[in-house]
Design a protein around this motif. Structure first.
Motif, short mmCIF file in Angstrom:
data_model
loop_
_atom_site.label_atom_id
_atom_site.label_comp_id
_atom_site.label_asym_id
_atom_site.label_seq_id
_atom_site.Cartn_x
_atom_site.Cartn_y
_atom_site.Cartn_z
N MET A 157 0.84 -1.20 0.00
CA MET A 157 0.00 0.00 0.00
C MET A 157 0.88 1.25 0.00
N ASP A 158 1.91 1.25 0.82
CA ASP A 158 2.83 2.39 0.85
C ASP A 158 3.50 2.59 -0.51
N GLU A 159 3.91 1.49 -1.13
CA GLU A 159 4.56 1.59 -2.43
C GLU A 159 3.59 2.10 -3.49
N PHE A 160 2.36 1.64 -3.42
CA PHE A 160 1.33 2.11 -4.36
C PHE A 160 1.15 3.62 -4.24
N HIS A 161 1.06 4.11 -3.02
CA HIS A 161 0.91 5.55 -2.82
C HIS A 161 2.10 6.30 -3.40
N ARG A 162 3.32 5.81 -3.19
CA ARG A 162 4.50 6.48 -3.73
C ARG A 162 4.46 6.52 -5.26
N ASP A 163 4.10 5.41 -5.86
CA ASP A 163 4.02 5.36 -7.33
C ASP A 163 3.00 6.35 -7.86
N MET A 164 1.82 6.36 -7.25
CA MET A 164 0.75 7.21 -7.76
C MET A 164 1.00 8.69 -7.46
N ASP A 165 1.62 8.98 -6.33
CA ASP A 165 2.00 10.36 -6.06
C ASP A 165 3.01 10.84 -7.10
N ALA A 166 3.95 9.96 -7.47
CA ALA A 166 4.94 10.32 -8.47
C ALA A 166 4.28 10.60 -9.82
N LEU A 167 3.19 9.90 -10.11
CA LEU A 167 2.46 10.10 -11.36
C LEU A 167 1.46 11.25 -11.28
N HIS A 168 1.52 12.02 -10.20
CA HIS A 168 0.64 13.18 -10.00
C HIS A 168 -0.83 12.78 -9.98
N VAL A 169 -1.11 11.61 -9.44
CA VAL A 169 -2.49 11.17 -9.27
C VAL A 169 -3.03 11.77 -7.98
N LYS A 170 -4.18 12.41 -8.07
CA LYS A 170 -4.80 12.97 -6.88
C LYS A 170 -5.26 11.84 -5.96
N ARG A 171 -5.04 11.99 -4.67
CA ARG A 171 -5.53 11.00 -3.72
C ARG A 171 -7.06 11.01 -3.74
N PRO A 172 -7.70 9.84 -3.72
CA PRO A 172 -9.17 9.82 -3.68
C PRO A 172 -9.67 10.38 -2.35
N ASP A 173 -10.92 10.74 -2.31
CA ASP A 173 -11.50 11.25 -1.07
C ASP A 173 -11.56 10.16 0.00
#
Length: 495
Positions: free
Chosen positions: A109-125
């Motif tokens: 889960m932590d790795e997923f967040h890092r990957d998606m943050d790097a891709l400028h994906v907005k965090r879901p609500d």
């Protein structure tokens, strides 16, 4: 960006309605939220037992664009994307590593967040986890048992597919046809081979929760129905994920949700296509699974987004070196334009701020026409690069006589480009920083490059073309591309 009724009336090209291809109906439908002005969107997230791959990135980046655009329309969007943090795959990985299932899930889960943050994906609500909703899952299963839609066998609970008349309506499969051609493992305890597990009784060493049927854990399909109903109620506007989820996962979600609540589960079903690798299906058996973290080592995250959005979301897309080089080159062109505008006018910050107002130029209207046609990002990115060409052309054609009018036109075009970029999730960086980072990554001595270019200009004036060609070859070997133009020689890093 925020389109209200007055905006749509003033800018006629934007008066079209957003249309979405609904997997359930097999047709494009006008998007009308269940509750005016509000959107409830739930997208299936990863099962966190391993690093996320480029296929995960396509789904997440696409639905990020959906989220951005719907919010830009002024809608009150609540976006949920779940984590499956208890599953057979997680348990098996934990056994391999000699750690707990919880530790495996948290790591990925932590790795997923890092990957998606790097891709400028907005965090879901909302980012619900299955293990945080076990009580909701048990309550939903109990409801299905009481309605005789599910039954208990030796501590396991199965959904009775024959009890739901609509089974197969999402995938277009008929139960009787599936039964006739079934090639599945036979479990004599099931009433029907296609009955699926809602609850799994505990096996030695597995994580488990107490419930009316004994210790056990949730099945995969039930978790999304339980979390969605808990967070949003019986019916939601949009549910999405990859095409691989249509059957059986989403089909089973419909069956258990609608059987439990006697109400439609989802109004609009959206499914993105697959990512192939060098024209082959991505799969672990072929050994071509491409992880996001590895892609990001090779390419700028915004180039990855441009690649993932270059095709319509329902079509397959092929990940290969040529496609990525093209995306990276296109990103260079966008940042080169921003650098050029900044060099000429020095007002990028103001233009970026202006992109958040409600005024729309022609180029942005063309972009929206593509996006409102079932989120056609291929048309949207085509409009973006037409805006790039138009702005460069306007700068080229600017003279002392038309400078005032040209400046207004260029400002409007750049504002439109920033609006498009905000929806596509790109152009977050200062253009000078962007190119400096490319040079630093390539290990290029900028002063050396400038000196070689100056020497080349000198020897060309002296008609020593052999030495000029030698310098070009030396620059090429350094990964530097040069271009001679009316304003002199410019250079950039090759991809």
């Amino acid at each position: 960006m925020c389109l209200n009724d007055n905006d749509r009336e003033e800018y006629g090209e934007l008066s079209m309605a957003l249309r979405i291809y609904n997997t359930l109906s097999g047709e494009k439908e006008e998007f009308v939220p269940i509750e005016e002005g509000e959107v409830k969107m739930y997208v299936c997230g990863p099962t966190v037992y391993d690093s996320s791959h480029i296929g995960h990135a396509r789904s997440v980046v696409f639905f990020d664009v959906v989220y951005r655009y719907l919010k830009g329309l002024g809608l009150d969007v609540t976006y949920a994307r779940n984590f499956t943090d208890i599953d057979d795959k997680i348990i098996n990985r934990a056994e391999q590593l000699g750690v707990s299932a919880k530790a495996v899930a948290e790591k990925y889960m932590d790795e997923f967040h890092r990957d998606m943050d790097a891709l400028h994906v907005k965090r879901p609500d909302l980012a619900p986890k299955a293990t945080e909703h076990v009580d909701d899952i048990i309550a939903l299963i109990q409801r299905l048992i009481e309605k005789e839609k599910a039954y208990v066998v030796d501590g396991d609970v199965y959904f009775r597919v024959t009890s739901f008349n609509g089974y197969g309506k999402l995938s277009g499969r008929k139960l009787e046809d599936m039964e006739a051609g079934a090639r599945i493992d036979v479990d004599d305890r099931k009433e029907n081979p296609f009955d699926f597990a809602l609850w799994k009784s505990q096996k030695p060493g597995e994580p488990a929760w107490e419930c009316p049927w004994g210790m056990g854990r949730p099945g995969w399909h039930i978790e999304c129905s339980a979390m969605s109903s808990n967070l949003f109620g019986e019916t939601i506007d949009i549910h999405g994920g990859g095409k691989d989820l249509i059957f059986p996962h989403h089909e089973n979600e419909i069956a258990q949700s609608e059987a439990a609540f006697d109400a439609p589960f989802v109004k609009y079903w959206m499914h993105n296509g697959f990512v192939n690798i060098n024209a082959e299906k991505m799969s672990k058996s072929l050994g071509n699974t491409t992880m996001i973290k590895d892609v990001l080592k090779a390419y700028h995250p915004e180039a990855v987004r441009l690649f993932l959005l270059a095709n319509h979301y329902r079509s397959p897309i092929d990940y290969n070196e040529q496609a990525m080089k093209e995306a990276a080159g296109n990103l260079d062109k966008l940042y080169a334009l921003l650098r050029r505008v900044s060099d000429e006018f020095g007002n990028l910050s103001i233009l970026r701020l202006q992109s958040y107002n409600n005024k729309f130029g022609k180029l942005f209207r063309e972009f929206c026409a593509g996006i409102e046609d079932d989120f056609n990002t291929a048309r949207g990115t085509a409009a973006l690069f037409e805006a790039l060409r138009a702005t460069n052309r306007a700068i080229d054609e600017m003279t002392d006589e038309n400078a005032f009018e040209s400046k207004i036109e260029i400002d409007t075009q750049v504002v439109d480009i920033f609006k498009m970029a905000s929806i596509l999730g790109i152009l977050h960086e200062n253009p000078y920083d962007y190119f400096d980072a490319k040079k630093e990554k390539a290990g290029v001595d900028e002063a050396r490059v400038e000196a070689l270019i100056q020497e080349r200009n000198d020897v060309r004036k002296a008609k020593n073309f052999q030495r000029a060609d030698e310098i070009r070859e030396e620059l090429t070997a350094m990964g530097v591309a040069i271009e001679d133009g009316a304003g002199g020689t410019t250079w950039k890093m090759m991809e």
